[in-house]
Design an enzyme around this catalytic site. Structure first.
Site, PDB file in Angstrom:
ATOM      1  N   PHE A  21       0.879   0.279   6.646  1.00 29.35           N
ATOM      2  CA  PHE A  21       1.674   0.307   7.870  1.00 29.35           C
ATOM      3  C   PHE A  21       1.946   1.732   8.333  1.00 29.35           C
ATOM      4  O   PHE A  21       2.007   2.013   9.507  1.00 29.35           O
ATOM      5  CB  PHE A  21       2.983  -0.426   7.584  1.00 29.35           C
ATOM      6  CG  PHE A  21       3.627  -1.012   8.781  1.00 29.35           C
ATOM      7  CD1 PHE A  21       2.893  -1.749   9.702  1.00 29.35           C
ATOM      8  CD2 PHE A  21       4.986  -0.856   8.985  1.00 29.35           C
ATOM      9  CE1 PHE A  21       3.492  -2.304  10.800  1.00 29.35           C
ATOM     10  CE2 PHE A  21       5.595  -1.414  10.094  1.00 29.35           C
ATOM     11  CZ  PHE A  21       4.851  -2.137  11.002  1.00 29.35           C
ATOM     12  N   ALA A  22       2.100   2.653   7.374  1.00 27.35           N
ATOM     13  CA  ALA A  22       2.406   4.030   7.745  1.00 27.35           C
ATOM     14  C   ALA A  22       1.148   4.760   8.220  1.00 27.35           C
ATOM     15  O   ALA A  22       1.225   5.875   8.708  1.00 27.35           O
ATOM     16  CB  ALA A  22       3.030   4.773   6.570  1.00 27.35           C
ATOM     17  N   ASN A  50       0.830  -1.194   0.000  1.00 29.48           N
ATOM     18  CA  ASN A  50       0.000   0.000   0.000  1.00 29.48           C
ATOM     19  C   ASN A  50       0.872   1.254   0.000  1.00 29.48           C
ATOM     20  O   ASN A  50       0.915   1.988  -0.980  1.00 29.48           O
ATOM     21  CB  ASN A  50      -0.936  -0.024   1.216  1.00 29.48           C
ATOM     22  CG  ASN A  50      -1.988   1.067   1.124  1.00 29.48           C
ATOM     23  OD1 ASN A  50      -1.951   1.912   0.249  1.00 29.48           O
ATOM     24  ND2 ASN A  50      -2.924   1.054   2.050  1.00 29.48           N
ATOM     25  N   ASP A  51       1.627   1.456   1.090  1.00 33.15           N
ATOM     26  CA  ASP A  51       2.399   2.686   1.214  1.00 33.15           C
ATOM     27  C   ASP A  51       3.412   2.858   0.087  1.00 33.15           C
ATOM     28  O   ASP A  51       3.647   3.970  -0.379  1.00 33.15           O
ATOM     29  CB  ASP A  51       3.135   2.709   2.550  1.00 33.15           C
ATOM     30  CG  ASP A  51       2.156   2.680   3.723  1.00 33.15           C
ATOM     31  OD1 ASP A  51       1.070   3.245   3.568  1.00 33.15           O
ATOM     32  OD2 ASP A  51       2.494   2.093   4.754  1.00 33.15           O
ATOM     33  N   VAL A  52       3.975   1.737  -0.386  1.00 28.51           N
ATOM     34  CA  VAL A  52       5.049   1.853  -1.382  1.00 28.51           C
ATOM     35  C   VAL A  52       4.527   2.224  -2.765  1.00 28.51           C
ATOM     36  O   VAL A  52       5.326   2.485  -3.664  1.00 28.51           O
ATOM     37  CB  VAL A  52       5.902   0.568  -1.488  1.00 28.51           C
ATOM     38  CG1 VAL A  52       6.605   0.280  -0.175  1.00 28.51           C
ATOM     39  CG2 VAL A  52       5.078  -0.612  -1.927  1.00 28.51           C
TER      40      VAL A  52
END
Lengths: 458, 107
Positions: free
Chosen positions: A424-425, A384-386
């Site tokens: 995660f972030a 997701n974040d990446v």
């Protein structure tokens, strides 16, 4: 004092450790380096029994070393590849705890205490304790025994500053007076400080904190070397402290995170920034495994972006099956690996290697990013974040500046995700709401197996 | 050279060696490198053995033995886990399915 032969042995072991770190800088020499290091450590431990006169409790010490070795090896062999980062964190924490205990015990029994000794003792006790409890909290976060989001206690910032000052006060008292109660106070305050230091760290920064705490333990061990006048501890600890600090900086750079915000997060902690997981009710487009199989099967170029969710679901094999089926249909398939895909730099490579994904299909995101413009489907599995374009476009986003995989530049994007929960972030991902995006909700392994079945059928 | 100065010299030189030795490392190796460095500081075991060996009071002995236990876990576990991470850098050949993978697929 230490006999000369033992000092020579210590020198050889110190060189072995330098070669270990050197070897670990290149894939070709990494394994040899680790072998050299472990042999060096073994030699050093055997030598200490012969070099130190009048050792009491010898049978006990040996028995405990045997028990510890069994625990260490079993933990290292049994742990799932996905859980490796938190195991390293835990190993690091117990090392810090050991250093703190060593300093405290030596402080209690030593007869001559000069300023250098007292300063080193206070330093080892404090840093070792911070490393111990800090590492335990990172373990709990990564193991998902507690939330991975930043935890901000009410008034946490002032509490942290107060405890930090208290720690400093105890340290100064220890150095000035050499009093045992002050040392005990120092240990307790540092243990609390370790927890407060890591609690406000958000998920994405946890790997950086592990690396930092690793450097801390190194420094604690180095100071422990000063306490015991042991050169090997001093050299080994300093090597780890220095290389660990540099490594922390490199990791922070790879993730595009300013190190200071990680370090001093505890002192500047604010409630999570806007957009951090407010209930979003915007429409998204979700598809069935059938839809996804058709999109993929009739594409000519697919890039897979694997993330930690893939590893958690143990879906590497299922993903490989999908990739194999696509390749068999003549679709060009490659994998885009973000430097910190998974939980740590290099973690995803380990996980995919475990599933026998050919090495030449993996490409670092920097290398493959230009190819997305010519890609039909970017298949994002458990990441997701990446792939969050906010890192490129939104200066107010907490992840702004982080290098990302340009999945949003592909003609179509497919997300396989457990839920709409942010990554995660803890940051919302605009790409999920993009009209070109199709979501397939579900466990990655389950979803990929279904897609594979449809691909076979069609 | 007096002892404190000798120790300070060693410290400063080690800092530079520590920086130099890993100055160029690819992101793929960050995790194994951290893990290897983590194993190295497990050498605090030596300190734990020395203080425990010189301990007399029972409480001190017990504390010392706890330190020995923790340090051993750090040292042995650290090297073992690094070794395991590095299995991926073995030259790639068709290899038999390991017990590990079987577990992975069964899970």
């Amino acid at each position: 004092m230490t006999p000369t032969w033992a000092q020579v042995v210590d020198l050889a072991v110190a060189v072995a450790f330098i070669l270990t770190l050197k070897g670990l800088s290149s894939p070709r020499t990494a394994r040899t380096g680790v072998r050299i290091g472990s042999i060096g450590a073994l030699v050093a431990v055997i030598a200490v029994f012969f070099a130190t006169r009048e050792l009491n409790h010898l049978p006990w010490i040996i028995a405990v070393i045997v028990v510890g070795s069994v625990i260490g090896i079993v933990a290292a062999r049994r742990v799932a590849m996905t859980a490796m980062p938190q195991l390293v964190a835990l190993f690091n924490g117990v090392g810090g705890g050991a250093a703190a205990i060593v300093a405290a015990v030596e402080f209690h029994v030593a007869t001559e205490k000069d300023v250098l000794f007292l300063t080193a003792t206070a330093f080892t006790a404090a840093i070792g304790s911070i490393s111990l409890t800090g590492s335990v909290v990172t373990f709990l976060k990564l193991q998902e025994l507690m939330t991975g989001r930043p935890v901000v206690l009410p008034g946490g910032r002032f509490l942290t500053i107060a405890i930090a000052l208290l720690t400093l006060g105890f340290a100064v008292t220890v150095i000035a007076t050499g009093s045992l109660p002050a040392l005990i106070g120092l240990l307790i305050a540092s243990l609390i400080l370790g927890v407060l230091f890591v609690l406000p760290v958000g998920g994405a920064d946890v790997p950086i904190v592990i690396s930092l705490l690793n450097a801390f333990t190194g420094l604690a061990v180095a100071a422990g070397g000063l306490v015991l006048s042991n050169t090997l501890l001093l050299v080994a600890g300093t090597l780890v402290g220095a290389s660990g600090t540099l490594l922390t900086r490199m990791m922070a750079q790879a993730m595009g995170r300013p190190l200071t915000s990680t370090l001093f997060g505890a002192f500047t902690a604010r409630a999570a920034a806007a957009g951090g997981g407010g209930a979003e009710n915007r429409p998204v487009r979700s598809g069935t495994p059938d839809d996804i199989a058709i999109m993929l099967g009739y594409a000519s170029k697919v890039i897979i972006v694997p993330g930690y969710g893939l590893a958690v679901a143990q879906a590497q094999q299922a993903l490989r099956e999908v990739a194999d089926l696509l390749t068999a249909r003549g679709v060009s398939v490659s994998y885009a690996i973000h430097p910190v895909a998974g939980r740590m730099p290099g973690h995803m490579n380990v996980l995919l290697a475990e599933a026998d994904v050919p090495y030449d299909m993996l490409a670092e995101s920097e290398v493959i990013n230009p190819e997305f413009a010519a890609t039909d489907v970017a298949l994002v599995v458990g990441a997701n974040d990446v792939v969050n374009p906010a890192a490129r476009t939104d200066p107010t986003s907490p992840i702004y500046g982080m290098p990302i995989v340009d999945a949003d530049r592909a003609a179509q994007v497919v997300f396989i995700k457990r839920s709409m929960r942010p990554g995660f972030a803890g940051v919302e991902n605009e790409l999920l709401f993009d009209p070109r995006t199709t979501l397939l909700f579900g466990d990655a392994k389950d979803a990929l197996t279904k897609v594979a079945a449809r691909l076979k059928a069609s | 050279m007096s002892e404190p100065i000798a120790l300070l010299t060693i410290f400063v030189l080690s800092v530079f060696v520590g920086f130099e030795v890993i100055s160029k490392v690819s992101a793929v190796l960050h995790t194994p490198l951290m893990s290897g460095a983590n194993a190295i500081h497990g050498i605090v075991l030596i300190g734990a053995v020395i203080v425990t060996g010189h301990a007399e009071a029972p409480t001190v002995t017990v504390l010392g033995l706890i330190a020995v236990l923790l340090a051993t876990i750090n040292l042995v576990g650290g090297f073992a886990v690094t070794e395991r991470m590095l299995e991926m850098f073995r030259p790639r050949q068709p290899r038999p399915v390991s017990a590990d993978q079987q577990r992975g697929t069964a899970a």
